[in-house]
Design a protein around this motif. Structure first.
Motif, PDB file in Angstrom:
ATOM      1  N   LEU A  49      57.102  96.366  27.747  1.00 42.24           N
ATOM      2  CA  LEU A  49      58.112  95.679  26.951  1.00 42.24           C
ATOM      3  C   LEU A  49      57.477  95.029  25.730  1.00 42.24           C
ATOM      4  CD1 LEU A  49      60.992  94.610  26.508  1.00 42.24           C
ATOM      5  CD2 LEU A  49      60.450  92.716  28.035  1.00 42.24           C
ATOM      6  N   LYS A  50      56.326  94.400  25.917  1.00 39.75           N
ATOM      7  CA  LYS A  50      55.620  93.762  24.795  1.00 39.75           C
ATOM      8  C   LYS A  50      55.296  94.786  23.709  1.00 39.75           C
ATOM      9  CE  LYS A  50      51.250  92.172  25.149  1.00 39.75           C
ATOM     10  NZ  LYS A  50      50.414  92.497  23.977  1.00 39.75           N
ATOM     11  N   ILE A 108      67.341  93.002  17.537  1.00 36.75           N
ATOM     12  CA  ILE A 108      67.702  93.282  18.931  1.00 36.75           C
ATOM     13  C   ILE A 108      69.063  92.650  19.189  1.00 36.75           C
ATOM     14  CG2 ILE A 108      67.080  92.893  21.338  1.00 36.75           C
ATOM     15  CD1 ILE A 108      64.152  92.742  20.406  1.00 36.75           C
ATOM     16  N   LEU A 109      70.061  93.472  19.444  1.00 39.22           N
ATOM     17  CA  LEU A 109      71.432  92.985  19.606  1.00 39.22           C
ATOM     18  C   LEU A 109      71.933  93.098  21.039  1.00 39.22           C
ATOM     19  CD1 LEU A 109      72.921  94.558  16.352  1.00 39.22           C
ATOM     20  CD2 LEU A 109      72.077  92.230  16.693  1.00 39.22           C
ATOM     21  N   SER A 110      71.321  93.995  21.832  1.00 37.96           N
ATOM     22  CA  SER A 110      71.742  94.150  23.217  1.00 37.96           C
ATOM     23  C   SER A 110      71.432  92.875  23.997  1.00 37.96           C
ATOM     24  CB  SER A 110      71.016  95.336  23.854  1.00 37.96           C
ATOM     25  OG  SER A 110      71.025  95.234  25.254  1.00 37.96           O
ATOM     26  N   GLU A 111      72.436  92.344  24.716  1.00 37.22           N
ATOM     27  CA  GLU A 111      72.246  91.070  25.431  1.00 37.22           C
ATOM     28  C   GLU A 111      71.133  91.167  26.464  1.00 37.22           C
ATOM     29  OE1 GLU A 111      74.795  87.864  28.109  1.00 37.22           O
ATOM     30  OE2 GLU A 111      75.832  89.431  26.987  1.00 37.22           O
ATOM     31  N   VAL A 122      67.540  89.058  26.316  1.00 35.51           N
ATOM     32  CA  VAL A 122      67.074  88.150  27.377  1.00 35.51           C
ATOM     33  C   VAL A 122      65.642  88.516  27.793  1.00 35.51           C
ATOM     34  CG1 VAL A 122      67.401  87.477  29.788  1.00 35.51           C
ATOM     35  CG2 VAL A 122      69.370  87.581  28.251  1.00 35.51           C
ATOM     36  N   ASP A 123      65.400  89.827  27.992  1.00 30.21           N
ATOM     37  CA  ASP A 123      64.043  90.286  28.338  1.00 30.21           C
ATOM     38  C   ASP A 123      63.053  89.896  27.252  1.00 30.21           C
ATOM     39  OD1 ASP A 123      64.910  91.385  30.693  1.00 30.21           O
ATOM     40  OD2 ASP A 123      65.089  93.432  29.896  1.00 30.21           O
ATOM     41  N   ALA A 124      63.446  90.103  26.002  1.00 30.35           N
ATOM     42  CA  ALA A 124      62.555  89.817  24.868  1.00 30.35           C
ATOM     43  C   ALA A 124      62.225  88.331  24.779  1.00 30.35           C
ATOM     44  CB  ALA A 124      63.206  90.299  23.576  1.00 30.35           C
TER      45      ALA A 124
END
Length: 222
Positions: free
Chosen positions: A189-190, A211-214, A218-220
């Motif tokens: 992810l990083k 990044i627009l996906s909820e 959250v992960d980011a």
């Protein structure tokens, strides 16, 4: 290098420095042969050899003019020398939870996945105020003094960075290896986030590249 060349790589610099290798293993193999056999089993043998021999040479307890098998064994052998030295360095900072978290944070940010492989390789860590805390500063200073990382600063931007002195630290230090194995998904992810951030900057910070996906957001943030 072939085994014969490895033996020369080990023996000749020591001879030029007036040093001799002394002692044998349990099978009565002399130290140069022990080092050669251990090195030819490792794909990244040259940085491991460099680190191990320098560690043995710098050992304040060694007898003048010699490097001994006893020293080599105490250091953990070729495979474990860099990890043993890293554990000693970190152990001197204390065992409190805050220091432990700071050590893991620094290690994690010094590595990334290779482009075409799952092997962890070195990454440049930006030492800005968003990352640095007093505990992390202590860890970075200790690793630098132990010659396990290299610090640098750009004369133009004054950006401070850190990188591992030997990528073997990431693969041959048990603590680092365990951290990357446990958090492999987080490491991927990083890497994705860093690529997304680079693309966003290249597109002059166009909002459509945010990044627009909820779920992803959250992960980011985590």
């Amino acid at each position: 290098p072939r085994p014969g060349a490895l033996a020369e790589i080990i023996r000749r610099p020591a001879e030029l420095a007036g040093l001799s290798f002394v002692g044998h293993d349990k099978d009565n193999l002399p130290l140069v042969d022990v080092l050669t056999d251990a090195a030819k089993r490792q794909q990244d043998c040259l940085p491991l050899l460099q680190f191990t021999l320098k560690l043995l040479y710098d050992d304040k307890e060694r007898r003048p003019g010699t490097i001994s098998y006893h020293q080599y064994e105490s250091a953990g052998g070729l495979e474990n020398a860099i990890g043993t030295w890293a554990d000693r360095t970190i152990g001197a900072l204390g065992a409190d939870p805050e220091t432990g978290r700071a050590v893991d944070d620094v290690i994690f940010n010094l590595g990334r996945r290779g482009r075409e492989t799952d092997v962890v390789v070195g990454a440049e860590l930006l030492l800005d105020e968003g990352f640095l805390t007093p505990a992390r500063e202590r860890v970075i200073k200790a690793l630098d003094q132990a010659r396990l990382i290299v610090l640098d600063a750009s004369p133009r931007t004054q950006r401070r960075t850190a990188r591992v002195a030997h990528e073997a630290l990431l693969t041959h230090w048990r603590r680092a290896r365990s951290l990357f194995e446990t958090h492999s998904a987080k490491l991927l992810l990083k890497d994705d986030l860093e690529r997304d951030a680079l693309r966003w900057r290249e597109q002059k910070k166009d909002e459509t590249f945010l990044i627009l996906s909820e779920t992803h957001l959250v992960d980011a943030e985590q």
